[in-house]
Design an enzyme around this catalytic site. Sequence first.
Site, PDB file in Angstrom:
ATOM      1  N   PRO A  59      -4.192   0.347  -1.175  1.00  0.00           N
ATOM      2  CA  PRO A  59      -2.691   0.723  -1.119  1.00  0.00           C
ATOM      3  C   PRO A  59      -2.322   1.883  -0.556  1.00  0.00           C
ATOM      4  O   PRO A  59      -2.908   2.909  -0.868  1.00  0.00           O
ATOM      5  CB  PRO A  59      -2.009   0.274  -2.308  1.00  0.00           C
ATOM      6  CG  PRO A  59      -2.974   0.564  -3.387  1.00  0.00           C
ATOM      7  CD  PRO A  59      -4.267   0.167  -2.804  1.00  0.00           C
ATOM      8  N   GLU A  60      -1.340   2.008   0.248  1.00  0.00           N
ATOM      9  CA  GLU A  60      -0.755   3.274   0.744  1.00  0.00           C
ATOM     10  C   GLU A  60      -0.522   4.159  -0.386  1.00  0.00           C
ATOM     11  O   GLU A  60      -0.735   5.259  -0.486  1.00  0.00           O
ATOM     12  CB  GLU A  60       0.289   3.242   1.604  1.00  0.00           C
ATOM     13  CG  GLU A  60       0.637   4.425   2.458  1.00  0.00           C
ATOM     14  CD  GLU A  60       1.534   4.268   3.633  1.00  0.00           C
ATOM     15  OE1 GLU A  60       1.544   5.173   4.563  1.00  0.00           O
ATOM     16  OE2 GLU A  60       2.283   3.102   3.690  1.00  0.00           O
ATOM     17  N   PHE A  61       0.406   3.843  -1.272  1.00  0.00           N
ATOM     18  CA  PHE A  61       0.642   4.542  -2.601  1.00  0.00           C
ATOM     19  C   PHE A  61       0.218   3.905  -3.829  1.00  0.00           C
ATOM     20  O   PHE A  61       0.428   2.442  -4.070  1.00  0.00           O
ATOM     21  CB  PHE A  61       2.105   4.720  -2.593  1.00  0.00           C
ATOM     22  CG  PHE A  61       2.381   6.017  -1.885  1.00  0.00           C
ATOM     23  CD1 PHE A  61       3.626   6.713  -2.337  1.00  0.00           C
ATOM     24  CD2 PHE A  61       1.970   6.560  -0.916  1.00  0.00           C
ATOM     25  CE1 PHE A  61       4.252   7.853  -1.618  1.00  0.00           C
ATOM     26  CE2 PHE A  61       2.312   7.561  -0.173  1.00  0.00           C
ATOM     27  CZ  PHE A  61       3.488   8.268  -0.315  1.00  0.00           C
ATOM     28  N   ARG A  75      -4.903   3.105   9.037  1.00  0.00           N
ATOM     29  CA  ARG A  75      -5.073   4.125  10.104  1.00  0.00           C
ATOM     30  C   ARG A  75      -6.555   4.458  10.300  1.00  0.00           C
ATOM     31  O   ARG A  75      -7.588   4.309   9.665  1.00  0.00           O
ATOM     32  CB  ARG A  75      -4.524   5.237   9.446  1.00  0.00           C
ATOM     33  CG  ARG A  75      -2.990   5.088   8.880  1.00  0.00           C
ATOM     34  CD  ARG A  75      -2.422   6.319   8.602  1.00  0.00           C
ATOM     35  NE  ARG A  75      -1.018   5.984   8.053  1.00  0.00           N
ATOM     36  CZ  ARG A  75      -0.685   5.798   6.985  1.00  0.00           C
ATOM     37  NH1 ARG A  75      -1.771   5.740   5.839  1.00  0.00           N
ATOM     38  NH2 ARG A  75       0.505   5.661   6.347  1.00  0.00           N
TER      39      ARG A  75
END
Length: 395
Positions: A371-373, A391
Site C-alpha cells: 500500500p502507498e502508506f 510507479r
Amino acid sequence: MRGALEPHGDHPHPGEDRGSEPMHLALYTACFFLVAGAGGNMAKGNDIGAEAMAQYRERVKGMFYHAYNNYLDNAFPYDELRPLTCDGQDTWGSFSLTLIDALDTLLVLGNVTEFQRVVHILQDGMNFDIDVNASVFETNIRVVGGLLSAHLLSREGGIAVEPGWPCVGPLLRLAEEAARKLLPAFQTPTGMPFGTVNLMNGVNPSETPVTCTAGIGTFILEFATLSRLTGDPVFEEVARKALDGLWNSRSDIGLVGNHIDVLTSKWVAQDAGIGAGVDSYFEYLVKGAILLQDEGLMSTFLDYEKVITNYSKFDDWYVWVQMYKGTVSMPVFQSLEAFWPGLQSLIGDINNAVKTFHNYYQVWKQYGGLPEFYSIPQGSTVDKREGYPLRPGEE
C-alpha cells in the site's frame, strides 16, 4: 512530436525474438525474487532449480510483454497507456516515454530485433524543440537515462556504431539534446533546479520555486555520464552544485526535509524520511559513488545514514521525523521506501538490509502488494492511501 514517431505496421510479437540471449541476468534475478517471493518458495527456504528458474524467467518476460505489446497496440506514440480505457495519454512531455523506458529492457530480455527497431524509430523521430512543460526530474531519469542506457548497449544490440563510440552516436546526441533543454532549470542562486521547465522557452516566470528533495538530488548518474562521454563538463557541474545545495541546507542535526525553495534554500516541507519526495536522492549518492568511484558522495550518504538511523529507525522500520527536532511526525511506511534494503546491500550492510526487507515483505504478504502508506503502530493501511500505484520505481 505527435505523428513523428509512427508505429511499425503489423509489428511482430516482440516476445518471439530468440536471436540473442545476452548474459544480462541482473534483471531476471531481481524480478525473480519478487515473483518467487510472491509464490512462497523463497519464504519457505526451498532451493530453486534450473527448471523452476526458467519458469520464473518466462513469467517475468510474459509480464513485460503483456504491458509492452498493449502499449504499442493501444497507446503509442503517446507517453503512457491508460489501462482501463485502453488508450494513450501524454504525461511527462510527449516523448513516447514508455518506448524509451522499455528500450534497454528489450535488450536485457534478449530481444535484439525489437531493440533495433525502436532505436531506429527514436533516431528518426525524436524532437525536443517543442512547446511543452516537462518535469526536470522525470525527463532526466527516464528520457536522458533511457537514451544513455540504450546508447551504451548499442553495440551489444547489433547497432552499427560510429567511429569513436561510445563518445559519439545518435542516441548519445539525443540524450545530450534532452539534457541541454533541462539546463535552464539549474540557473538559480542556490544551484538547485526548478521542478519544471518549458523545453522551448526555458523556465516559466510564474514557475513555483518549491522543488522536492529527490527532484534536486537525482541527476549525478545521468549528467556525470553525459559529461564523461561528451567531454562537456557542464552537466556534471550543475548536478554536483545541486547536491551541494542540498547538503548545505541540511538542519543542525543533519537531516533534510521534503520540499525546499530553490531560490532561498528555505525548507517548505520539513518532514525528513527515506520515502516519497526524498528517496532517489539517497539512491543517487550511493550509485553515483559506485559509478564514479567518488568517496565524497559515499561519505555524504554515510553521514546521512548515521542520522537517519539515529532519528528515524525504530525496530528496523524507518519513520518520518521533523527535520529540526528529530521528533516523529509520521509513523508510516511508504511503498516508495522499498528501495532502502537494496541500498543497504550496495554499501555492504547486509544484516540490516535483511531485517528491513523482512518488515517490508510482511506487508507484501499481508496485502499482496505494498500500500502507498502503511501505519506501523496500527499494522494497517492509512485511510485513502491504501492503493498500490505501481510507479516505475516500485515495479
